[in-house]
Motif scaffolding. Structure first.
Motif, PDB file in Angstrom:
ATOM      1  N   ASP A  78      -5.727  -3.286  -1.798  1.00 27.56           N
ATOM      2  CA  ASP A  78      -4.881  -2.336  -1.206  1.00 27.56           C
ATOM      3  C   ASP A  78      -4.817  -2.245   0.397  1.00 27.56           C
ATOM      4  OD1 ASP A  78      -3.110  -0.342  -1.254  1.00 27.56           O
ATOM      5  OD2 ASP A  78      -3.787   0.394  -3.683  1.00 27.56           O
ATOM      6  N   ALA A  79      -3.540  -2.884   0.509  1.00 22.17           N
ATOM      7  CA  ALA A  79      -3.355  -2.520   2.352  1.00 22.17           C
ATOM      8  C   ALA A  79      -2.320  -1.894   2.624  1.00 22.17           C
ATOM      9  CB  ALA A  79      -2.581  -3.605   2.752  1.00 22.17           C
ATOM     10  N   GLN A  80      -1.969  -0.746   1.493  1.00 16.47           N
ATOM     11  CA  GLN A  80      -0.956   0.462   1.195  1.00 16.47           C
ATOM     12  C   GLN A  80      -1.521   1.763   1.283  1.00 16.47           C
ATOM     13  OE1 GLN A  80       2.517  -1.227   1.566  1.00 16.47           O
ATOM     14  NE2 GLN A  80       2.431  -2.427   1.777  1.00 16.47           N
ATOM     15  N   ASP A  81      -2.669   1.651   1.442  1.00 16.68           N
ATOM     16  CA  ASP A  81      -3.221   3.101   1.179  1.00 16.68           C
ATOM     17  C   ASP A  81      -2.971   3.487   2.881  1.00 16.68           C
ATOM     18  OD1 ASP A  81      -6.339   4.974   2.183  1.00 16.68           O
ATOM     19  OD2 ASP A  81      -5.967   4.756  -0.075  1.00 16.68           O
ATOM     20  N   ASP A  82      -2.913   5.188   2.534  1.00 20.60           N
ATOM     21  CA  ASP A  82      -2.532   5.814   4.260  1.00 20.60           C
ATOM     22  C   ASP A  82      -3.564   5.512   5.040  1.00 20.60           C
ATOM     23  OD1 ASP A  82      -0.323   6.992   2.831  1.00 20.60           O
ATOM     24  OD2 ASP A  82      -1.036   8.649   2.662  1.00 20.60           O
ATOM     25  N   HIS A  83      -4.510   5.153   4.445  1.00 17.58           N
ATOM     26  CA  HIS A  83      -6.127   4.698   5.259  1.00 17.58           C
ATOM     27  C   HIS A  83      -6.148   3.830   5.215  1.00 17.58           C
ATOM     28  CE1 HIS A  83      -6.571   8.877   5.850  1.00 17.58           C
ATOM     29  NE2 HIS A  83      -6.318   9.406   4.436  1.00 17.58           N
ATOM     30  N   PHE A  84      -5.312   3.049   6.097  1.00 19.20           N
ATOM     31  CA  PHE A  84      -5.067   1.337   5.754  1.00 19.20           C
ATOM     32  C   PHE A  84      -4.440   0.912   7.161  1.00 19.20           C
ATOM     33  CE2 PHE A  84      -3.755  -2.418   5.912  1.00 19.20           C
ATOM     34  CZ  PHE A  84      -4.729  -3.890   5.678  1.00 19.20           C
ATOM     35  N   LEU A 115      -3.742  -4.416  -6.138  1.00 19.39           N
ATOM     36  CA  LEU A 115      -3.492  -5.642  -5.539  1.00 19.39           C
ATOM     37  C   LEU A 115      -2.208  -5.987  -4.513  1.00 19.39           C
ATOM     38  CD1 LEU A 115      -5.281  -8.938  -7.046  1.00 19.39           C
ATOM     39  CD2 LEU A 115      -4.193  -8.418  -4.855  1.00 19.39           C
ATOM     40  N   ASP A 116      -2.413  -6.018  -4.049  1.00 16.68           N
ATOM     41  CA  ASP A 116      -0.752  -5.411  -2.936  1.00 16.68           C
ATOM     42  C   ASP A 116      -1.537  -6.643  -1.870  1.00 16.68           C
ATOM     43  OD1 ASP A 116      -1.973  -4.040  -0.766  1.00 16.68           O
ATOM     44  OD2 ASP A 116      -0.718  -2.350  -1.926  1.00 16.68           O
ATOM     45  N   ARG A 161     -10.964   0.443  -2.557  1.00 12.20           N
ATOM     46  CA  ARG A 161      -9.593  -0.461  -2.465  1.00 12.20           C
ATOM     47  C   ARG A 161      -9.849  -2.005  -2.573  1.00 12.20           C
ATOM     48  NH1 ARG A 161      -7.971   3.937  -4.267  1.00 12.20           N
ATOM     49  NH2 ARG A 161      -7.206   5.592  -2.824  1.00 12.20           N
ATOM     50  N   THR A 162     -11.096  -2.355  -2.994  1.00 14.46           N
ATOM     51  CA  THR A 162     -10.913  -3.946  -3.127  1.00 14.46           C
ATOM     52  C   THR A 162     -10.420  -3.986  -4.379  1.00 14.46           C
ATOM     53  OG1 THR A 162     -11.960  -3.839  -1.119  1.00 14.46           O
ATOM     54  CG2 THR A 162     -12.563  -6.003  -2.735  1.00 14.46           C
ATOM     55  N   VAL A 163     -10.118  -5.206  -4.899  1.00 16.05           N
ATOM     56  CA  VAL A 163     -10.271  -5.316  -6.500  1.00 16.05           C
ATOM     57  C   VAL A 163     -10.114  -6.204  -6.835  1.00 16.05           C
ATOM     58  CG1 VAL A 163      -8.329  -5.833  -8.545  1.00 16.05           C
ATOM     59  CG2 VAL A 163      -7.862  -4.379  -6.023  1.00 16.05           C
ATOM     60  N   ALA A 164     -11.159  -7.132  -5.239  1.00 20.62           N
ATOM     61  CA  ALA A 164     -11.752  -8.799  -5.776  1.00 20.62           C
ATOM     62  C   ALA A 164     -11.602  -9.555  -5.290  1.00 20.62           C
ATOM     63  CB  ALA A 164     -10.538  -9.875  -7.237  1.00 20.62           C
ATOM     64  N   ILE A 165     -12.800 -10.092  -4.877  1.00 24.64           N
ATOM     65  CA  ILE A 165     -13.307 -11.460  -4.025  1.00 24.64           C
ATOM     66  C   ILE A 165     -13.567 -12.381  -4.382  1.00 24.64           C
ATOM     67  CG2 ILE A 165     -14.126  -9.209  -2.414  1.00 24.64           C
ATOM     68  CD1 ILE A 165     -17.133 -10.304  -4.058  1.00 24.64           C
TER      69      ILE A 165
END
Length: 182
Positions: A78-84, A115-116, A161-165
């Motif tokens: 997730d790169a849409q979080d306010d703290h990204f 997952l964006d 916030r990591t969905v997968a690696i």
């Protein structure tokens, strides 16, 4: 490329030397059994890919071992979080998190974590306070932030916030690989 014509498959095999079968997608959620595969319930998983599911401690251990042994790690999260904050080159969670596994699962279920975006974890470091940070290459270009297209992601953000690696199977610690049946 460089005077030769390739297909996407021949470029991967002949030029890059990458065998896609050497890589696995791994996640960590409690609504599926650990050390088994499941189809990730995400709108971007339109091909129905199966992900390995491991406990969060193994998820972090796999990432760290890969980096410690010269492998890099594909990051889906997730790169849409306010703290990204890509412009500042930082991704972190504010405040404290009492139980990452529980809060991570809730964030996935209520879609606070989506997952964006995909990026590339290439290293890690520790700050003066003992916080672990991952050094991550973004795909938005090398002139798009003060860090030349990279950012530092604190461990708390990684866990939440990591969905997968995506990682080479050989980068997975032997005892975890054995539990996964790899």
């Amino acid at each position: 490329y460089k005077g030769r014509t390739y297909t996407s498959h021949s470029f991967t095999e002949q030029y890059l030397g990458i065998n896609p079968d050497d890589y696995v997608e791994i996640s960590s959620y409690t609504h599926h059994p650990f050390y088994s595969r499941f189809v990730l319930e995400d709108k971007y998983n339109w091909t129905g890919d199966e992900y390995w599911n491991v406990p969060l401690s193994d998820f972090s251990a796999i990432t760290d071992m890969a980096l410690d042994n010269g492998y890099t790690v594909g990051w889906d999260g997730d790169a849409q979080d306010d703290h990204f904050d890509y412009n500042e080159g930082l991704a972190y969670m504010p405040g404290s998190i009492s139980n990452y596994t529980t809060e991570r699962q809730a964030a996935f279920e209520n879609q606070t974590t989506l997952l964006d975006h995909m990026m590339h974890i290439v290293g890690r470091t520790t700050d003066k306070q003992g916080n672990k940070w991952y050094y991550v290459k973004n795909s938005w270009g090398d002139n798009t932030n003060p860090l030349g297209g990279f950012l530092f992601m604190r461990e708390d953000y990684f866990k939440m916030r990591t969905v997968a690696i995506i990682v080479n199977k050989q980068a997975i610690p032997a005892e975890i690989r054995k539990k996964m049946g790899l």
